[in-house]
Design a protein around this motif. Sequence first.
Motif, short mmCIF file in Angstrom:
data_model
loop_
_atom_site.label_atom_id
_atom_site.label_comp_id
_atom_site.label_asym_id
_atom_site.label_seq_id
_atom_site.Cartn_x
_atom_site.Cartn_y
_atom_site.Cartn_z
N LEU A 82 -1.10 -7.46 10.03
CA LEU A 82 -1.89 -6.25 10.29
C LEU A 82 -2.62 -5.79 9.03
O LEU A 82 -3.77 -5.34 9.10
CB LEU A 82 -1.02 -5.13 10.86
CG LEU A 82 -0.64 -5.31 12.33
CD1 LEU A 82 0.51 -4.38 12.71
CD2 LEU A 82 -1.85 -5.07 13.23
N ALA A 83 -1.99 -5.94 7.87
CA ALA A 83 -2.66 -5.59 6.61
C ALA A 83 -3.89 -6.46 6.42
O ALA A 83 -4.94 -5.97 5.97
CB ALA A 83 -1.70 -5.75 5.43
N GLY A 84 -3.80 -7.74 6.77
CA GLY A 84 -4.96 -8.62 6.67
C GLY A 84 -6.07 -8.24 7.63
O GLY A 84 -7.25 -8.30 7.29
N VAL A 85 -5.70 -7.83 8.83
CA VAL A 85 -6.69 -7.36 9.81
C VAL A 85 -7.42 -6.14 9.26
O VAL A 85 -8.65 -6.04 9.33
CB VAL A 85 -6.01 -7.05 11.17
CG1 VAL A 85 -6.94 -6.28 12.09
CG2 VAL A 85 -5.53 -8.34 11.82
N ILE A 86 -6.67 -5.21 8.69
CA ILE A 86 -7.26 -4.01 8.11
C ILE A 86 -8.22 -4.39 6.97
O ILE A 86 -9.32 -3.86 6.87
CB ILE A 86 -6.16 -3.03 7.62
CG1 ILE A 86 -5.39 -2.48 8.83
CG2 ILE A 86 -6.74 -1.91 6.77
CD1 ILE A 86 -4.08 -1.77 8.47
N ARG A 87 -7.80 -5.31 6.13
CA ARG A 87 -8.63 -5.77 5.00
C ARG A 87 -9.93 -6.40 5.50
O ARG A 87 -11.01 -6.13 4.97
CB ARG A 87 -7.82 -6.75 4.16
CG ARG A 87 -8.35 -7.00 2.79
CD ARG A 87 -7.37 -7.76 1.88
NE ARG A 87 -6.66 -8.87 2.50
CZ ARG A 87 -5.37 -8.85 2.87
NH1 ARG A 87 -4.62 -7.78 2.66
NH2 ARG A 87 -4.81 -9.90 3.44
N LEU A 88 -9.86 -7.23 6.53
CA LEU A 88 -11.06 -7.85 7.08
C LEU A 88 -11.99 -6.81 7.69
O LEU A 88 -13.22 -6.89 7.54
CB LEU A 88 -10.71 -8.91 8.12
CG LEU A 88 -10.07 -10.19 7.63
CD1 LEU A 88 -9.81 -11.14 8.80
CD2 LEU A 88 -10.91 -10.88 6.57
N ALA A 89 -11.43 -5.84 8.39
CA ALA A 89 -12.25 -4.79 9.00
C ALA A 89 -12.97 -3.99 7.92
O ALA A 89 -14.15 -3.64 8.08
CB ALA A 89 -11.39 -3.87 9.87
N ARG A 90 -12.30 -3.73 6.81
CA ARG A 90 -12.95 -3.02 5.70
C ARG A 90 -14.08 -3.87 5.12
O ARG A 90 -15.14 -3.33 4.78
CB ARG A 90 -11.94 -2.68 4.61
CG ARG A 90 -11.08 -1.50 4.97
CD ARG A 90 -10.23 -1.04 3.79
NE ARG A 90 -9.31 -0.01 4.23
CZ ARG A 90 -8.01 -0.03 4.01
NH1 ARG A 90 -7.45 -1.00 3.34
NH2 ARG A 90 -7.26 0.95 4.46
N ALA A 91 -13.84 -5.17 4.98
CA ALA A 91 -14.89 -6.07 4.46
C ALA A 91 -16.10 -6.04 5.39
O ALA A 91 -17.25 -6.02 4.92
CB ALA A 91 -14.35 -7.48 4.30
N ALA A 92 -15.86 -6.06 6.70
CA ALA A 92 -16.96 -6.01 7.67
C ALA A 92 -17.71 -4.70 7.55
O ALA A 92 -18.95 -4.68 7.50
CB ALA A 92 -16.42 -6.18 9.09
N ASP A 93 -16.99 -3.60 7.47
CA ASP A 93 -17.62 -2.28 7.37
C ASP A 93 -18.44 -2.17 6.08
O ASP A 93 -19.58 -1.70 6.09
CB ASP A 93 -16.55 -1.18 7.44
CG ASP A 93 -17.14 0.22 7.42
OD1 ASP A 93 -18.05 0.49 8.22
OD2 ASP A 93 -16.68 1.03 6.59
#
Length: 169
Positions: A82-93
């Motif tokens: 889940l931490a990785g998912v959050i990190r990827l979403a931040r990168a996308a944003d």
Amino acid sequence: MRTRRKQPDVPSPDSPWSEIVPGLWMGGHVFAGRSGEPEFAVVRDEFDLVLTLLRLPGHGPDPGVEHHVWPIPDGPLDGTQLAGVIRLARAADDALEDGRRVLVRCHHGYNRSGLVVAHALVLAGHTTEDAIRLIRTRRSPWALHNELFVEYLRAGLATARLLEELAEP
């Protein structure tokens, strides 16, 4: 432990990727071609940033395209996942704020990519329900059919991560 119900009748999407909001695309590695038969989606240089949740060799992107890979299952996730998912979403944003074209992809472009795209939309100011609706409208009604991922989104990914970490031995 809960797992999502297997749905072998989930159809392949009609296109390799779909634009959810300007600059943010969601897709997969497999889609239904013109004949209705499965075809492989290969990314070249159509995007500035590609976020991959299921990596298949030979599916791109081209050298020089920024590419982040974080393989996760289409099922229950632990706190690290889940931490990785959050990190990827931040990168996308962040990339969207910079005017870059972003593709988030998994197998069909329904669940794993939907989790990242929905969280990126929430970071950009959308409500969770609006993010889910946008994804299902613009990608497929089958998008985010993994009910556990929808529960993660409704709880908030940071909260889901903390709860998963507390439950880990």
